[in-house]
Design a protein around this motif. Structure first.
Motif, PDB file in Angstrom:
ATOM      1  N   GLY A 159       0.836  -1.205   0.000  1.00 45.64           N
ATOM      2  CA  GLY A 159       0.000   0.000   0.000  1.00 45.64           C
ATOM      3  C   GLY A 159       0.860   1.240   0.000  1.00 45.64           C
ATOM      4  O   GLY A 159       2.044   1.193   0.331  1.00 45.64           O
ATOM      5  N   GLY A 160       0.252   2.342  -0.373  1.00 48.01           N
ATOM      6  CA  GLY A 160       1.029   3.565  -0.566  1.00 48.01           C
ATOM      7  C   GLY A 160       1.076   4.459   0.648  1.00 48.01           C
ATOM      8  O   GLY A 160       1.233   5.668   0.553  1.00 48.01           O
ATOM      9  N   GLN A 161       0.972   3.892   1.831  1.00 51.63           N
ATOM     10  CA  GLN A 161       0.951   4.704   3.039  1.00 51.63           C
ATOM     11  C   GLN A 161       2.379   5.135   3.422  1.00 51.63           C
ATOM     12  O   GLN A 161       3.365   4.549   2.993  1.00 51.63           O
ATOM     13  CB  GLN A 161       0.334   3.860   4.163  1.00 51.63           C
ATOM     14  N   ASP A 162       2.478   6.181   4.249  1.00 54.36           N
ATOM     15  CA  ASP A 162       3.779   6.599   4.773  1.00 54.36           C
ATOM     16  C   ASP A 162       4.162   5.738   5.966  1.00 54.36           C
ATOM     17  O   ASP A 162       3.352   5.513   6.854  1.00 54.36           O
ATOM     18  CB  ASP A 162       3.712   8.053   5.263  1.00 54.36           C
ATOM     19  N   PHE A 163       5.385   5.275   5.972  1.00 52.79           N
ATOM     20  CA  PHE A 163       5.862   4.480   7.107  1.00 52.79           C
ATOM     21  C   PHE A 163       7.174   5.051   7.624  1.00 52.79           C
ATOM     22  O   PHE A 163       8.008   5.522   6.862  1.00 52.79           O
ATOM     23  CB  PHE A 163       6.092   3.030   6.681  1.00 52.79           C
ATOM     24  N   ARG A 190       7.725   5.712  -0.015  1.00 55.95           N
ATOM     25  CA  ARG A 190       7.187   6.467   1.126  1.00 55.95           C
ATOM     26  C   ARG A 190       7.590   5.838   2.454  1.00 55.95           C
ATOM     27  O   ARG A 190       7.049   6.151   3.498  1.00 55.95           O
ATOM     28  CB  ARG A 190       5.669   6.575   0.995  1.00 55.95           C
ATOM     29  N   CYS A 191       8.553   4.929   2.394  1.00 57.21           N
ATOM     30  CA  CYS A 191       9.051   4.295   3.622  1.00 57.21           C
ATOM     31  C   CYS A 191      10.355   4.955   4.062  1.00 57.21           C
ATOM     32  O   CYS A 191      11.304   5.054   3.295  1.00 57.21           O
ATOM     33  CB  CYS A 191       9.318   2.819   3.381  1.00 57.21           C
ATOM     34  N   LEU A 214      17.254  -1.811  -1.907  1.00 61.06           N
ATOM     35  CA  LEU A 214      16.731  -1.713  -3.268  1.00 61.06           C
ATOM     36  C   LEU A 214      15.758  -0.542  -3.275  1.00 61.06           C
ATOM     37  O   LEU A 214      16.185   0.581  -3.179  1.00 61.06           O
ATOM     38  CB  LEU A 214      16.109  -3.053  -3.685  1.00 61.06           C
ATOM     39  N   ALA A 215      14.463  -0.807  -3.288  1.00 60.96           N
ATOM     40  CA  ALA A 215      13.540   0.323  -3.238  1.00 60.96           C
ATOM     41  C   ALA A 215      13.354   0.790  -1.799  1.00 60.96           C
ATOM     42  O   ALA A 215      13.289  -0.023  -0.880  1.00 60.96           O
ATOM     43  CB  ALA A 215      12.201  -0.077  -3.832  1.00 60.96           C
ATOM     44  N   SER A 216      13.253   2.104  -1.627  1.00 58.22           N
ATOM     45  CA  SER A 216      12.925   2.687  -0.321  1.00 58.22           C
ATOM     46  C   SER A 216      12.754   4.181  -0.528  1.00 58.22           C
ATOM     47  O   SER A 216      12.976   4.687  -1.628  1.00 58.22           O
ATOM     48  CB  SER A 216      14.032   2.423   0.706  1.00 58.22           C
ATOM     49  N   GLY A 217      12.337   4.881   0.506  1.00 59.72           N
ATOM     50  CA  GLY A 217      12.250   6.327   0.410  1.00 59.72           C
ATOM     51  C   GLY A 217      13.517   6.921   0.965  1.00 59.72           C
ATOM     52  O   GLY A 217      14.361   7.441   0.261  1.00 59.72           O
ATOM     53  N   LEU A 218      13.660   6.783   2.273  1.00 62.41           N
ATOM     54  CA  LEU A 218      14.868   7.235   2.943  1.00 62.41           C
ATOM     55  C   LEU A 218      15.365   6.089   3.812  1.00 62.41           C
ATOM     56  O   LEU A 218      14.597   5.537   4.606  1.00 62.41           O
ATOM     57  CB  LEU A 218      14.555   8.454   3.800  1.00 62.41           C
ATOM     58  N   SER A 219      16.606   5.698   3.646  1.00 63.49           N
ATOM     59  CA  SER A 219      17.165   4.641   4.490  1.00 63.49           C
ATOM     60  C   SER A 219      18.443   5.141   5.099  1.00 63.49           C
ATOM     61  O   SER A 219      19.318   5.631   4.400  1.00 63.49           O
ATOM     62  CB  SER A 219      17.516   3.402   3.669  1.00 63.49           C
ATOM     63  N   ARG A 220      18.508   5.009   6.393  1.00 63.47           N
ATOM     64  CA  ARG A 220      19.771   5.305   7.037  1.00 63.47           C
ATOM     65  C   ARG A 220      20.157   4.101   7.864  1.00 63.47           C
ATOM     66  O   ARG A 220      19.422   3.689   8.770  1.00 63.47           O
ATOM     67  CB  ARG A 220      19.692   6.546   7.920  1.00 63.47           C
ATOM     68  N   ASN A 221      21.288   3.516   7.516  1.00 65.32           N
ATOM     69  CA  ASN A 221      21.745   2.322   8.211  1.00 65.32           C
ATOM     70  C   ASN A 221      23.066   2.624   8.878  1.00 65.32           C
ATOM     71  O   ASN A 221      24.005   3.061   8.229  1.00 65.32           O
ATOM     72  CB  ASN A 221      21.939   1.169   7.219  1.00 65.32           C
ATOM     73  N   GLN A 222      23.102   2.388  10.149  1.00 68.05           N
ATOM     74  CA  GLN A 222      24.337   2.638  10.879  1.00 68.05           C
ATOM     75  C   GLN A 222      24.805   1.325  11.482  1.00 68.05           C
ATOM     76  O   GLN A 222      24.007   0.602  12.076  1.00 68.05           O
ATOM     77  CB  GLN A 222      24.062   3.677  11.965  1.00 68.05           C
TER      78      GLN A 222
END
Lengths: 398, 487
Positions: A159-163, A190-191, A214-222
């Motif tokens: 679904g196209g919701q914000d997460f 939108r994730c 792969l696909a994502s909106g904003l990913s920050r991995n530390q």
């Protein structure tokens, strides 16, 4: 300090509900975390480790939090209580503090001494909601001396919701133990996800930590990896394929504390359209960590004029008998190779795709887990083709 | 053993036995203004130098801006607290004479002796052929040699104070155009209180026939040096500029906050070389110069070229990033650096390459050598702006560790906004190879000499870029700085 108020308020008003649905262990850590979170606030771009991602902006919208989760299913093993929160220090990191303050459940993977798991453990997180949703996850992996385990985590969204997801993962690798942790994110634009991994490797232990975005909106991995026992060894792999407005920020710190440890790090980015990528990898060699052997590499393809890449490989060395190197490149596809393929009748789009795929496959080839490697090859190709129902995907997707 | 090698060995030994040899002080009547920094201090400096109104305004603007800033803390440095009110901002060893000395006879013989001792003879007939020198002691330029000869070709080489008087249009046009006073904390401070430095203008199409050189010397106690150098190289011109510096041994830290600005026009080329040998403090980390400088070149012109070469052996703390702004199409920038730290020295140094125009290229070669309990960091930025089509950068940073108590760090930043840019960065850190040492010792070369040889070989890439006389000095310095690091 921008707008931490909605989270503080949420915590104050819903504290009782949070507590009643969670383990006593999680509840016991909330106050300290809340205090630290209030003190730290959201890190601004002036905080070195967060200079490439605007945290406050990501946390600004009003997300719902699903509070009426079923009560905790079972009591946590005692070993979880002695380890929980010991690596993930709430005092230094706002995201970790926020997660510890609001977390509702924890997944514990415990492997007793000298036990081996034949098959990997797979955790699948699928986000589905009718309102914008925030989720605070927690994972604790403990491998006692000589134990072996492979853990695969996949993140999906429907679904196209914000997460908005925060996750804190703590990994304890015992003496001579072997842990492989694979983190794969394939959600949608939108994730937003913040994943903090804290790992500690004892003497002779091995850790593989891979991050695929792969696909994502904003990913920050530390990822913070501490090599605390002689001969400990860590392999960090990462690959990010970004397009649209996507932003992927990988920030790693490998701390060589004991002598004779080895670390290898390879991160690759393909940054397309208006997306942006950031990689900051710091290798810190303490004075006692003689005979350290560390190689760090980051290679990036920037595909358009709007795409942007920051890269920052850092070495900080206080010991003298060490062998450390790092390398970083930013470039584009090889014109000769493109020409060669076009000469042989391969369309330009296809040729570009093949070259990008070949670029990313170096990271894939380093993955020890065979089944995942094959699956990722398919997923990466699918990602590059950016199509939902082409023949290739149907064929390989069962 | 060949005689060649013997000479080298003797040479290495002779220098290894020396410590900081420029640590003497000169007794000369020096006019020092009261310690402390207020708007009145700024006005006083400006008045003493007889400056025009616009320059005083520039200083005051910088000073007021400086008051709003805090000292930056991002460097990988443990900086002693600097009390800006405990420093005197102006010291003039030539004050005895009413006007600045016009001929050699008017210069205090003590000053002459000082510069002779430093190997910088102010008498032109004694000078190394092919080098013109501007000698600066504390806040004042003592003497600039070969001025007349250079003027024949239209080259202006003088102290910046004279330039303000004699060529105000040029100075006004370029001063602060590369490093604005708002650039950073130390740049603002320097813009407010700068005293002397060199001004170089090479007119269109002129190839400067000799090396231009400035020698900076801090002498007076409790003072800071705030020099300002401005080099303008007009179209199709060429200049090679050298900078050297020393300071006496003192127990207190001395502040040196300089600005160097370089403007390179169409097809012009500038080579800037520094051998920095400020007093590094004693072996317990007491005293030494705090070298906090801003150096930047603006490659304005098409196909212009700028090359920074630096050998950093001195200073208790070095905070220095000679940078290049590549704004002209096809411009090229180079940065070669050797930074040596020993005892308790700390260095956080590197470069910034800002690619703004298409087809610009830059090269960074940095060699760090750490010994004793020192900390040596490389910090660099390569930025490729969206319009910099086909920009190219190659960076290589190597660190050599000579003790188990020192640190070597690399912090390269890359920010790429153009898809056609090719940027590469490599870094390695290691200690001296046991094999190489063993090989040398097997052939009868004592350990300490062997280390000296290996280090000089390691730094050769950079030393080769220095003008000849400078290369010899740098080689000597490398060995001196590393004395006593083996074992």
């Amino acid at each position: 300090m921008k707008d931490i108020s909605q989270y503080i308020e949420l915590f104050r008003t819903e504290r009782a509900l949070l507590d009643s649905h969670s383990q006593a262990l999680l509840n016991a850590h909330r106050d300290e975390a809340a205090e630290a979170f209030m003190r730290l606030g959201f890190p601004s771009r002036k905080v070195e480790r967060y200079r490439y991602t605007d945290v406050a902006e990501a946390f600004a919208p009003n997300y719902g939090l699903k509070l009426d989760t079923p009560p905790a299913a079972m009591n946590l093993p005692e070993v979880a209580a002695t380890r929980y929160g010991t690596l993930a220090n709430v005092q230094n990191d706002a995201i970790t503090a926020l997660n510890t303050m609001l977390v509702q459940d924890v997944i514990v993977i415990y492997v007793p001494a000298d036990q081996r798991r034949e098959h990997p453990v797979q955790l699948t997180n699928t986000l589905r909601s009718s309102v914008p949703l925030m989720q605070n996850r927690r994972l604790l992996i403990i491998a006692e001396a000589g134990a072996e385990v492979q853990v695969l985590q996949t993140d999906k969204a429907e679904g196209g919701q914000d997460f908005l997801t925060t996750q804190v993962t703590e990994i304890f690798v015992g003496e001579g133990a072997h842990v492989e942790f694979y983190d794969m994110e394939d959600s949608h634009s939108r994730c937003h996800r913040f994943h903090q991994v804290y790992a500690q490797v004892a003497a002779g232990g091995h850790l593989t930590h891979t991050t695929f975005t792969l696909a994502s909106g904003l990913s920050r991995n530390q990822a913070d990896v501490r090599l605390v026992g002689q001969g400990a060894d860590a392999l960090l792999l990462g690959c990010a394929i970004t397009d649209g407005q996507q932003h992927v920020d990988n920030n790693t710190l490998i701390e060589h504390i004991a002598p004779g440890c080895t670390s290898r790090e390879l991160y690759k980015y393909v940054v397309d359209q208006q997306s942006s990528g950031a990689f900051a990898g710091r290798v810190l060699v303490r004075q006692e960590a003689e005979k350290t052997d560390s190689i760090e590499r980051n290679a990036n393809l920037v595909c358009t004029e709007q795409a942007r890449m920051w890269t920052q490989p850092m070495l900080e060395i206080y010991a003298d008998d060490v062998k450390c190197s790092h390398g970083s490149t930013v470039g584009q596809l090889n014109n000769d190779a493109l020409f060669y393929m076009r000469q042989r009748g391969i369309s330009e789009a296809e040729a570009r795709m093949l070259l990008k795929q070949a670029f990313a496959s170096e990271v894939l080839a380093a993955i020890p887990l065979e089944a995942l490697r094959q699956r990722l090859h398919v997923l990466v190709e699918k990602r590059f083709r950016n199509c939902e129902d082409c023949k290739l995907c149907q064929k390989n997707n069962r | 053993m060949s005689s060649d090698q013997e000479t080298t060995n003797a040479f290495v030994r002779s220098v290894a036995e020396r410590t900081y040899e420029y640590g003497f002080t000169t007794t000369v009547e020096t006019e020092v203004i009261d310690r402390g920094l207020t708007e009145d201090t700024v006005r006083l400096i400006s008045e003493k130098k007889g400056e025009p109104e616009w320059l005083l305004d520039f200083r005051l603007k910088a000073f007021r801006y400086w008051l709003t800033l805090e000292q930056p803390t991002w460097g990988h440095l443990k900086m002693p607290e600097i009390d800006y009110q405990a420093i005197s901002y102006y010291a003039d060893p030539t004050a005895k004479k009413k006007q600045g000395p016009k001929s050699l006879d008017e210069i205090d013989p003590e000053l002459m002796k000082t510069f002779d001792k430093l190997g910088i003879p102010l008498e032109e007939r004694l000078a190394l052929s092919g080098t013109a020198v501007d000698a600066v002691m504390d806040s004042v330029s003592v003497k600039t040699t070969f001025r007349e000869k250079l003027a024949e070709q239209g080259i202006i080489f003088c102290s910046i104070s004279e330039a303000v008087r004699e060529h105000p249009d040029l100075v006004r046009k370029y001063l602060g155009s590369v490093v604005p006073y708002r650039d950073n904390f130390f740049a603002a401070l320097n813009s407010a209180v700068f005293s002397d430095g060199s001004f170089v203008y090479i007119p269109k199409g002129v190839r400067c026939p000799m090396e231009l050189s400035t020698y900076f010397r801090i002498n007076a106690q409790g003072t800071g040096q705030f020099e300002r150098t401005l080099i303008v190289c007009d179209e199709d011109a060429y200049v090679s500029y050298l900078e050297g510096c020393t300071a006496p041994m003192r127990d207190e830290n001395q502040l040196h906050a300089a600005i160097v600005e370089i403007v390179v026009e169409n097809r012009a080329e500038v080579k800037y070389s520094t051998v920095q040998n400020w007093y590094p403090g004693d072996k317990d980390g007491k005293g030494g110069v705090l070298n906090l400088v801003t150096k930047r070149g603006l490659l304005r012109g098409v196909n212009s070229k700028l090359s920074w070469t630096q050998v950093e052996t001195g200073s208790a703390i070095t905070w220095k990033y000679p940078s290049c702004v590549l704004a002209g199409e096809g411009s090229q920038a180079e940065f070669y650096s050797v930074a040596v730290t020993n005892n308790f020295q700390q260095a956080d140094t590197g470069t910034k390459m800002i690619h703004l125009a298409p087809r610009t290229s830059s090269t960074i070669i940095s060699k760090g050598i750490s010994a004793g309990r020192s900390q040596n960091s490389y910090r660099g930025l390569v930025r490729v702006a969206p319009k910099a089509e086909g920009a190219r950068n190659y960076s290589s940073c190597d660190s050599l560790l000579l003790s188990s108590t020192c640190g070597a760090h690399t912090f390269p930043y890359m920010d790429i906004q153009n898809p056609t840019a090719v940027v590469e960065h490599e870094a390695t850190t290691s200690k001296i190879s046991e094999d190489q040492l063993f090989y040398c010792q097997q052939r009868g070369i004592p350990q300490e000499e062997a280390v000296g040889l290996i280090v000089n070989g390691y730094a050769k890439d950079v030393l080769n870029k220095l003008p000849m006389e400078f290369a010899v000095e740098a080689q000597k310095l490398l060995s001196v700085s590393l004395e006593g690091t083996v074992g």
